[in-house]
Design a protein around this motif. Sequence first.
Motif, PDB file in Angstrom:
ATOM      1  N   ARG A   1      10.915 -11.664  -3.501  1.00  8.71           N
ATOM      2  CA  ARG A   1       9.698 -11.832  -2.695  1.00  8.71           C
ATOM      3  C   ARG A   1       8.456 -11.681  -3.578  1.00  8.71           C
ATOM      4  NH1 ARG A   1       7.918 -10.534   2.769  1.00  8.71           N
ATOM      5  NH2 ARG A   1       6.253 -12.056   3.016  1.00  8.71           N
TER       6      ARG A   1
ATOM      7  N   LYS B   1       7.804  -4.454 -13.329  1.00 12.37           N
ATOM      8  CA  LYS B   1       8.535  -4.770 -14.566  1.00 12.37           C
ATOM      9  C   LYS B   1       9.761  -5.607 -14.288  1.00 12.37           C
ATOM     10  CE  LYS B   1       9.710  -0.884 -13.064  1.00 12.37           C
ATOM     11  NZ  LYS B   1       9.257   0.453 -12.798  1.00 12.37           N
TER      12      LYS B   1
ATOM     13  N   ALA C   1       2.468  -4.390 -11.270  1.00  9.36           N
ATOM     14  CA  ALA C   1       3.139  -3.260 -11.944  1.00  9.36           C
ATOM     15  C   ALA C   1       4.641  -3.501 -11.973  1.00  9.36           C
ATOM     16  CB  ALA C   1       2.839  -1.966 -11.170  1.00  9.36           C
TER      17      ALA C   1
ATOM     18  N   LEU D   1       0.862  -1.197   0.000  1.00 10.07           N
ATOM     19  CA  LEU D   1       0.000   0.000   0.000  1.00 10.07           C
ATOM     20  C   LEU D   1       0.895   1.243   0.000  1.00 10.07           C
ATOM     21  CD1 LEU D   1      -3.083   0.505   0.020  1.00 10.07           C
ATOM     22  CD2 LEU D   1      -2.949   0.732   2.497  1.00 10.07           C
TER      23      LEU D   1
ATOM     24  N   ALA E   1       0.583  -1.850 -16.026  1.00  5.88           N
ATOM     25  CA  ALA E   1       1.277  -0.791 -15.284  1.00  5.88           C
ATOM     26  C   ALA E   1       2.789  -0.988 -15.238  1.00  5.88           C
ATOM     27  CB  ALA E   1       0.733  -0.729 -13.861  1.00  5.88           C
TER      28      ALA E   1
ATOM     29  N   GLY F   1      -0.030   1.269  -4.687  1.00 13.05           N
ATOM     30  CA  GLY F   1      -1.088   0.565  -3.937  1.00 13.05           C
ATOM     31  C   GLY F   1      -2.127   1.538  -3.417  1.00 13.05           C
TER      32      GLY F   1
ATOM     33  N   GLY G   1      -1.956  -6.435   2.255  1.00 10.62           N
ATOM     34  CA  GLY G   1      -0.689  -6.825   2.876  1.00 10.62           C
ATOM     35  C   GLY G   1       0.235  -5.625   3.004  1.00 10.62           C
ATOM     36  N   VAL G   2       0.639  -5.332   4.235  1.00 10.92           N
ATOM     37  CA  VAL G   2       1.492  -4.161   4.504  1.00 10.92           C
ATOM     38  C   VAL G   2       2.585  -4.559   5.500  1.00 10.92           C
ATOM     39  CG1 VAL G   2      -0.327  -2.437   4.109  1.00 10.92           C
ATOM     40  CG2 VAL G   2      -0.038  -3.426   6.385  1.00 10.92           C
ATOM     41  N   ARG G   3       3.548  -3.649   5.691  1.00 12.05           N
ATOM     42  CA  ARG G   3       4.594  -3.894   6.690  1.00 12.05           C
ATOM     43  C   ARG G   3       4.140  -3.446   8.080  1.00 12.05           C
ATOM     44  NH1 ARG G   3       9.373  -2.583   3.056  1.00 12.05           N
ATOM     45  NH2 ARG G   3      10.330  -4.620   2.773  1.00 12.05           N
TER      46      ARG G   3
ATOM     47  N   THR H   1       3.065   3.917  -2.950  1.00 15.38           N
ATOM     48  CA  THR H   1       2.645   4.925  -3.931  1.00 15.38           C
ATOM     49  C   THR H   1       1.539   4.386  -4.843  1.00 15.38           C
ATOM     50  OG1 THR H   1       4.903   5.740  -3.902  1.00 15.38           O
ATOM     51  CG2 THR H   1       3.528   6.459  -5.740  1.00 15.38           C
TER      52      THR H   1
ATOM     53  N   ILE I   1       4.325  -4.586  -4.269  1.00 15.10           N
ATOM     54  CA  ILE I   1       5.361  -4.372  -3.242  1.00 15.10           C
ATOM     55  C   ILE I   1       6.700  -4.001  -3.863  1.00 15.10           C
ATOM     56  CG2 ILE I   1       4.275  -5.891  -1.522  1.00 15.10           C
ATOM     57  CD1 ILE I   1       6.498  -7.953  -2.110  1.00 15.10           C
TER      58      ILE I   1
ATOM     59  N   GLY J   1       4.407   8.306 -17.346  1.00 15.33           N
ATOM     60  CA  GLY J   1       4.999   6.968 -17.241  1.00 15.33           C
ATOM     61  C   GLY J   1       5.104   6.488 -15.808  1.00 15.33           C
ATOM     62  N   ALA J   2       4.745   7.329 -14.857  1.00 15.83           N
ATOM     63  CA  ALA J   2       4.861   6.948 -13.448  1.00 15.83           C
ATOM     64  C   ALA J   2       3.947   7.851 -12.635  1.00 15.83           C
ATOM     65  CB  ALA J   2       6.304   7.091 -12.987  1.00 15.83           C
ATOM     66  N   GLY J   3       3.976   7.628 -11.309  1.00 17.05           N
ATOM     67  CA  GLY J   3       3.136   8.414 -10.411  1.00 17.05           C
ATOM     68  C   GLY J   3       1.990   7.564  -9.896  1.00 17.05           C
TER      69      GLY J   3
HETATM   70  N1  LIG Z   1       5.751   4.539  -8.402  1.00 18.80           N
HETATM   71  C1  LIG Z   1       5.546   4.545  -9.703  1.00 18.80           C
HETATM   72  O1  LIG Z   1       5.332   5.580 -10.305  1.00 18.80           O
HETATM   73  C2  LIG Z   1       5.559   3.258 -10.467  1.00 18.80           C
HETATM   74  C3  LIG Z   1       5.321   3.282 -11.851  1.00 18.80           C
HETATM   75  C4  LIG Z   1       5.277   2.077 -12.559  1.00 18.80           C
HETATM   76  C5  LIG Z   1       5.495   0.893 -11.895  1.00 18.80           C
HETATM   77  N2  LIG Z   1       5.753   0.911 -10.551  1.00 18.80           N
HETATM   78  C6  LIG Z   1       5.962  -0.372  -9.887  1.00 18.80           C
HETATM   79  O2  LIG Z   1       4.955  -0.545  -8.915  1.00 18.80           O
HETATM   80  C7  LIG Z   1       5.462  -1.308  -7.838  1.00 18.80           C
HETATM   81  C8  LIG Z   1       5.221  -0.556  -6.542  1.00 18.80           C
HETATM   82  O3  LIG Z   1       5.899   0.667  -6.605  1.00 18.80           O
HETATM   83  P1  LIG Z   1       5.616   1.851  -5.569  1.00 18.80           P
HETATM   84  O4  LIG Z   1       6.169   3.077  -6.207  1.00 18.80           O
HETATM   85  O5  LIG Z   1       4.212   1.838  -5.129  1.00 18.80           O
HETATM   86  O6  LIG Z   1       6.589   1.425  -4.389  1.00 18.80           O
HETATM   87  P2  LIG Z   1       6.483   1.892  -2.880  1.00 18.80           P
HETATM   88  O7  LIG Z   1       7.804   1.644  -2.273  1.00 18.80           O
HETATM   89  O8  LIG Z   1       5.891   3.254  -2.761  1.00 18.80           O
HETATM   90  O9  LIG Z   1       5.418   0.859  -2.285  1.00 18.80           O
HETATM   91  C9  LIG Z   1       5.696  -0.471  -2.013  1.00 18.80           C
HETATM   92  C10 LIG Z   1       4.986  -0.794  -0.729  1.00 18.80           C
HETATM   93  O10 LIG Z   1       5.094  -2.183  -0.503  1.00 18.80           O
HETATM   94  C11 LIG Z   1       5.438  -2.373   0.846  1.00 18.80           C
HETATM   95  N3  LIG Z   1       6.169  -3.618   0.970  1.00 18.80           N
HETATM   96  C12 LIG Z   1       7.329  -3.969   0.380  1.00 18.80           C
HETATM   97  N4  LIG Z   1       7.703  -5.189   0.766  1.00 18.80           N
HETATM   98  C13 LIG Z   1       6.760  -5.614   1.615  1.00 18.80           C
HETATM   99  C14 LIG Z   1       6.584  -6.794   2.357  1.00 18.80           C
HETATM  100  N5  LIG Z   1       7.455  -7.789   2.282  1.00 18.80           N
HETATM  101  N6  LIG Z   1       5.504  -6.898   3.165  1.00 18.80           N
HETATM  102  C15 LIG Z   1       4.602  -5.876   3.246  1.00 18.80           C
HETATM  103  N7  LIG Z   1       4.699  -4.744   2.549  1.00 18.80           N
HETATM  104  C16 LIG Z   1       5.778  -4.618   1.744  1.00 18.80           C
HETATM  105  C17 LIG Z   1       6.294  -1.184   1.242  1.00 18.80           C
HETATM  106  O11 LIG Z   1       6.276  -0.996   2.632  1.00 18.80           O
HETATM  107  C18 LIG Z   1       5.597  -0.071   0.472  1.00 18.80           C
HETATM  108  O12 LIG Z   1       4.569   0.522   1.236  1.00 18.80           O
HETATM  109  C19 LIG Z   1       6.927  -1.560  -8.156  1.00 18.80           C
HETATM  110  O13 LIG Z   1       7.062  -2.821  -8.753  1.00 18.80           O
HETATM  111  C20 LIG Z   1       7.271  -0.467  -9.149  1.00 18.80           C
HETATM  112  O14 LIG Z   1       8.326  -0.811 -10.025  1.00 18.80           O
HETATM  113  C21 LIG Z   1       5.787   2.056  -9.823  1.00 18.80           C
END
Ligand SMILES: NC(=O)c1ccc[n+]([C@@H]2O[C@H](COP(=O)([O-])OP(=O)(O)OC[C@H]3O[C@@H](n4cnc5c(N)ncnc54)[C@H](O)[C@@H]3O)[C@@H](O)[C@H]2O)c1
Length: 432
Positions: A82, A102, A100, A10, A127, A14, A40-42, A12, A77, A301-303
Amino acid sequence: MAFKIGLLGLGTVGSGVAKILLDRQGRHPLLGEMEITRVGVRSPDKPRDVDLPQNIFTTDLEAIATDPAIDIVVELIGGTDRAYKLIMQAINHGKHVVTANKAVIARYGAEIFTAAKEKGVYVMIEAAVCGGIPVIQALKQALGANRIKSVMGIVNGTTNYILTRMHREGGDFEPILAEAQKLGYAEADPTADVDGLDAADKMAILASLAFGDRIKLEDIYCEGIRQITSTDIAFADEMGYVIKLLGIAQHTETARETALDIRVHPVMVPTSHALASIHGVTNAVRIEGEPIGELVLSGPGAGSGATASAVVADIINVVATLRANPSNINLTMGCTHQHYAKVQSIADSINLFYVRLVVLNQPGVIGAIGTCFGQHKVSLESIVQKHIHDGMASIAVITQKCQESNFRNALKEIGELNAIDSIPTVIRLLAA
Ligand SMILES: NC(=O)c1ccc[n+]([C@@H]2O[C@H](COP(=O)([O-])OP(=O)(O)OC[C@H]3O[C@@H](n4cnc5c(N)ncnc54)[C@H](O)[C@@H]3O)[C@@H](O)[C@H]2O)c1
Ligand SMILES: N[C@@H](CCO)C(=O)O
């Protein structure tokens, strides 16, 4: 009956997904048939800006991936090992997966899609490439009638942001990277972005969908943007080019049937080219196919919101398909590639080059450089001497199309000439 969603992560993206699913007004009616059942969160007790009931949070991600009540597992995550294990667990428990990630798909796509096929479940990845731009669906479905000739794009926003600022401000790479990190545009560890690895992951996925074969990441030639200087940006500007980090995948000109030319590296792009006007963190993909011709998809491409938009679109597609036909897999949504692509080595590729040399300002240097290139079958488009001071001069050379190995052999010999001080930059170039 609502389709039950288990959300892993949960952060960015999530949070963006949860916000969309909790705010359905004016969106697709199928959102009304989805329910976030477990998350599922930490840190379950952490305050969050999404309005989800506390009792659905857990730190036990495996319990979500294996929960018989969950229909769709949404993996957000990040990371590789993992996430891969959780995705495989979910598939093996008969769940559809939306991700999402890659990095996982580029490394473990073969195992994941094979398992998904065996279990008759969907693994959706919109994504994973270019965030909010619907390029995966375009390649899988909307362009399905085409023979794809090439896919070329700006698939990494961080590097495009840095290069855009270098062009606008005339600044150097390091200080602009540092500022991008401070502003949150670049990660604290920028390696994956600035060294082209993130773009290579995305190109492996795009090329696999475009050309119908699996791609091994290690087969993708990859060069980042650390070596680009303000001097090169200024030279490019004067000559009517902008420097972009491009991912390129295309059939080779010489052996069209047998090899794929796939790489990530900086390219001097003519200012008239569609990709030259893609600035900042925006991504864009140019696809050339037969019979459609050329098209360009561009956007964020992100956000959080943009990426969540793609994740939720995947969930909608899965739900819509399950509603219509729960027992048969929709072939335009799956991935059935069996073979690995034969990838052309960079040495065999055909390119135009820009090369900047720092030389002693003495008679005959330009002639010697021209002769060396000529002896290695490299014809020159232009050779210009600039910035003469302290007995040294900068020379900018642009070649015509040549084989990369011939160019490199010539350059090695040129580097050994007494009058050559250094060869700071070599950048491949797109024809104007
Ligand atoms: N942020 C972007 O703009 C973007 C764009 C395209 C793709 N993505 C992909 O989306 C995915 C998520 O990216 P994000 O930016 O949301 O990352 P993020 O770090 O903001 O979020 C990941 C979340 O997962 C949680 N997490 C990680 N391992 C965990 C575990 N073992 N147990 C419980 N929680 C766990 C973290 O605490 C964190 O809250 C990635 O694969 C990233 O490559 C992100
Ligand atoms: N780090 C990526 C965003 C997620 O894919 C980029 O800069 O484009």
